[in-house]
Design a protein around this motif. Structure first.
Motif, PDB file in Angstrom:
ATOM      1  N   LEU A 135       7.257 -74.018  34.418  1.00  0.00           N
ATOM      2  CA  LEU A 135       7.751 -74.112  35.796  1.00  0.00           C
ATOM      3  C   LEU A 135       9.045 -74.913  35.923  1.00  0.00           C
ATOM      4  O   LEU A 135       9.988 -74.446  36.565  1.00  0.00           O
ATOM      5  CB  LEU A 135       6.668 -74.655  36.718  1.00  0.00           C
ATOM      6  N   PRO A 136       9.143 -76.104  35.330  1.00  0.00           N
ATOM      7  CA  PRO A 136      10.427 -76.810  35.423  1.00  0.00           C
ATOM      8  C   PRO A 136      11.579 -76.034  34.766  1.00  0.00           C
ATOM      9  O   PRO A 136      12.700 -76.029  35.277  1.00  0.00           O
ATOM     10  CB  PRO A 136      10.176 -78.131  34.693  1.00  0.00           C
ATOM     11  N   LEU A 137      11.280 -75.379  33.649  1.00  0.00           N
ATOM     12  CA  LEU A 137      12.303 -74.599  32.960  1.00  0.00           C
ATOM     13  C   LEU A 137      12.762 -73.419  33.814  1.00  0.00           C
ATOM     14  O   LEU A 137      13.960 -73.172  33.957  1.00  0.00           O
ATOM     15  CB  LEU A 137      11.768 -74.106  31.615  1.00  0.00           C
ATOM     16  N   VAL A 138      11.827 -72.710  34.398  1.00  0.00           N
ATOM     17  CA  VAL A 138      12.173 -71.566  35.246  1.00  0.00           C
ATOM     18  C   VAL A 138      12.969 -72.017  36.464  1.00  0.00           C
ATOM     19  O   VAL A 138      13.957 -71.379  36.846  1.00  0.00           O
ATOM     20  CB  VAL A 138      10.895 -70.797  35.663  1.00  0.00           C
ATOM     21  N   ASN A 139      12.556 -73.116  37.068  1.00  0.00           N
ATOM     22  CA  ASN A 139      13.307 -73.636  38.214  1.00  0.00           C
ATOM     23  C   ASN A 139      14.735 -74.005  37.838  1.00  0.00           C
ATOM     24  O   ASN A 139      15.678 -73.702  38.571  1.00  0.00           O
ATOM     25  CB  ASN A 139      12.598 -74.854  38.819  1.00  0.00           C
ATOM     26  N   ARG A 140      14.896 -74.665  36.686  1.00  0.00           N
ATOM     27  CA  ARG A 140      16.232 -75.055  36.236  1.00  0.00           C
ATOM     28  C   ARG A 140      17.096 -73.825  35.938  1.00  0.00           C
ATOM     29  O   ARG A 140      18.261 -73.751  36.364  1.00  0.00           O
ATOM     30  CB  ARG A 140      16.114 -75.949  35.001  1.00  0.00           C
ATOM     31  N   LEU A 141      16.535 -72.829  35.249  1.00  0.00           N
ATOM     32  CA  LEU A 141      17.297 -71.620  34.934  1.00  0.00           C
ATOM     33  C   LEU A 141      17.627 -70.824  36.191  1.00  0.00           C
ATOM     34  O   LEU A 141      18.735 -70.289  36.327  1.00  0.00           O
ATOM     35  CB  LEU A 141      16.538 -70.765  33.934  1.00  0.00           C
ATOM     36  N   ALA A 142      16.683 -70.738  37.130  1.00  0.00           N
ATOM     37  CA  ALA A 142      16.934 -70.011  38.375  1.00  0.00           C
ATOM     38  C   ALA A 142      18.037 -70.684  39.176  1.00  0.00           C
ATOM     39  O   ALA A 142      18.882 -69.999  39.787  1.00  0.00           O
ATOM     40  CB  ALA A 142      15.660 -69.928  39.201  1.00  0.00           C
ATOM     41  N   GLU A 143      18.057 -72.003  39.169  1.00  0.00           N
ATOM     42  CA  GLU A 143      19.116 -72.735  39.878  1.00  0.00           C
ATOM     43  C   GLU A 143      20.473 -72.478  39.234  1.00  0.00           C
ATOM     44  O   GLU A 143      21.473 -72.287  39.928  1.00  0.00           O
ATOM     45  CB  GLU A 143      18.786 -74.223  39.852  1.00  0.00           C
ATOM     46  N   GLN A 144      20.503 -72.452  37.901  1.00  0.00           N
ATOM     47  CA  GLN A 144      21.756 -72.189  37.194  1.00  0.00           C
ATOM     48  C   GLN A 144      22.243 -70.762  37.450  1.00  0.00           C
ATOM     49  O   GLN A 144      23.440 -70.527  37.601  1.00  0.00           O
ATOM     50  CB  GLN A 144      21.585 -72.431  35.699  1.00  0.00           C
ATOM     51  N   ALA A 202      24.793 -66.677  33.460  1.00  0.00           N
ATOM     52  CA  ALA A 202      24.764 -65.241  33.743  1.00  0.00           C
ATOM     53  C   ALA A 202      23.315 -64.746  33.756  1.00  0.00           C
ATOM     54  O   ALA A 202      22.490 -65.200  32.967  1.00  0.00           O
ATOM     55  CB  ALA A 202      25.564 -64.479  32.686  1.00  0.00           C
ATOM     56  N   PRO A 203      22.989 -63.804  34.643  1.00  0.00           N
ATOM     57  CA  PRO A 203      21.623 -63.268  34.694  1.00  0.00           C
ATOM     58  C   PRO A 203      21.361 -62.236  33.599  1.00  0.00           C
ATOM     59  O   PRO A 203      20.904 -61.127  33.846  1.00  0.00           O
ATOM     60  CB  PRO A 203      21.535 -62.658  36.087  1.00  0.00           C
ATOM     61  N   ASP A 204      21.632 -62.618  32.366  1.00  0.00           N
ATOM     62  CA  ASP A 204      21.456 -61.742  31.211  1.00  0.00           C
ATOM     63  C   ASP A 204      20.101 -62.042  30.564  1.00  0.00           C
ATOM     64  O   ASP A 204      19.840 -63.189  30.192  1.00  0.00           O
ATOM     65  CB  ASP A 204      22.592 -61.991  30.212  1.00  0.00           C
ATOM     66  N   PRO A 205      19.211 -61.049  30.431  1.00  0.00           N
ATOM     67  CA  PRO A 205      17.879 -61.304  29.855  1.00  0.00           C
ATOM     68  C   PRO A 205      17.917 -61.908  28.461  1.00  0.00           C
ATOM     69  O   PRO A 205      17.107 -62.774  28.133  1.00  0.00           O
ATOM     70  CB  PRO A 205      17.217 -59.924  29.838  1.00  0.00           C
ATOM     71  N   ASP A 206      18.860 -61.482  27.624  1.00  0.00           N
ATOM     72  CA  ASP A 206      18.945 -62.026  26.270  1.00  0.00           C
ATOM     73  C   ASP A 206      19.342 -63.505  26.294  1.00  0.00           C
ATOM     74  O   ASP A 206      18.792 -64.317  25.550  1.00  0.00           O
ATOM     75  CB  ASP A 206      19.943 -61.233  25.430  1.00  0.00           C
TER      76      ASP A 206
END
Length: 112
Positions: free
Chosen positions: A49-58, A65-69
Motif C-alpha cells: 500500500l505505501p509503495l502503490v500510493n507513492r508510485l501513484a503520486e509520482q 511515466a505510466p509505463d507498466p515495465d
C-alpha cells in the motif's frame, strides 16, 4: 444446512478459519487457518500500500511515466518483487483452500 457446509461457506466467502469458529465452534482449529492468512495479508498490504500510493503520486504529478515495465521495475527495486510476497501469497492461498476442505471433514463441537 449442515454445520460443515456452513463452515465451508464462511471460510470460502468471508475469511479462512471463520467457518471453524462460527459454524463448527472449533476456535483453536479456526485460528490455525486464520492467523497465518491474516499475517500474510498484513505483510502484503503493509508493504504494497505505501509503495502503490507513492508510485501513484509520482505518476499523477508527472515525475514517473505510466509505463507498466517501469512500474514493475520500481516494485522490484522496492523489495516487493522477490520471494517474500510470493511466499506470503502462497501461504494465504493454501490456508484458504485447506480451511474450506477441512470444514467438510471437521465435525461440530458438542454443545455443553
Amino acid at each position: 444446512m449442515k454445520p460443515s457446509v456452513k463452515a465451508a461457506l464462511w471460510s470460502a466467502l468471508v475469511f479462512p478459519g471463520l467457518g471453524h469458529i462460527v459454524a463448527l465452534r472449533r476456535p483453536l482449529r479456526g485460528c490455525l487457518f486464520l492467523l497465518p492468512t491474516a499475517l500474510g495479508w498484513v505483510y502484503l498490504l503493509g508493504g504494497l500500500l505505501p509503495l502503490v500510493n507513492r508510485l501513484a503520486e509520482q505518476v499523477a504529478n508527472g515525475s514517473l511515466a505510466p509505463d507498466p515495465d517501469l512500474l514493475a521495475q520500481r516494485v522490484g527495486e522496492a523489495g516487493m518483487g522477490g520471494a517474500g510476497p510470493g511466499l506470503a501469497l502462497l501461504v494465504c492461498t493454501l490456508c484458504w483452500v485447506a480451511s474450506v476442505a477441512d470444514s467438510f471433514v471437521a465435525r461440530a463441537a458438542p454443545r455443553p
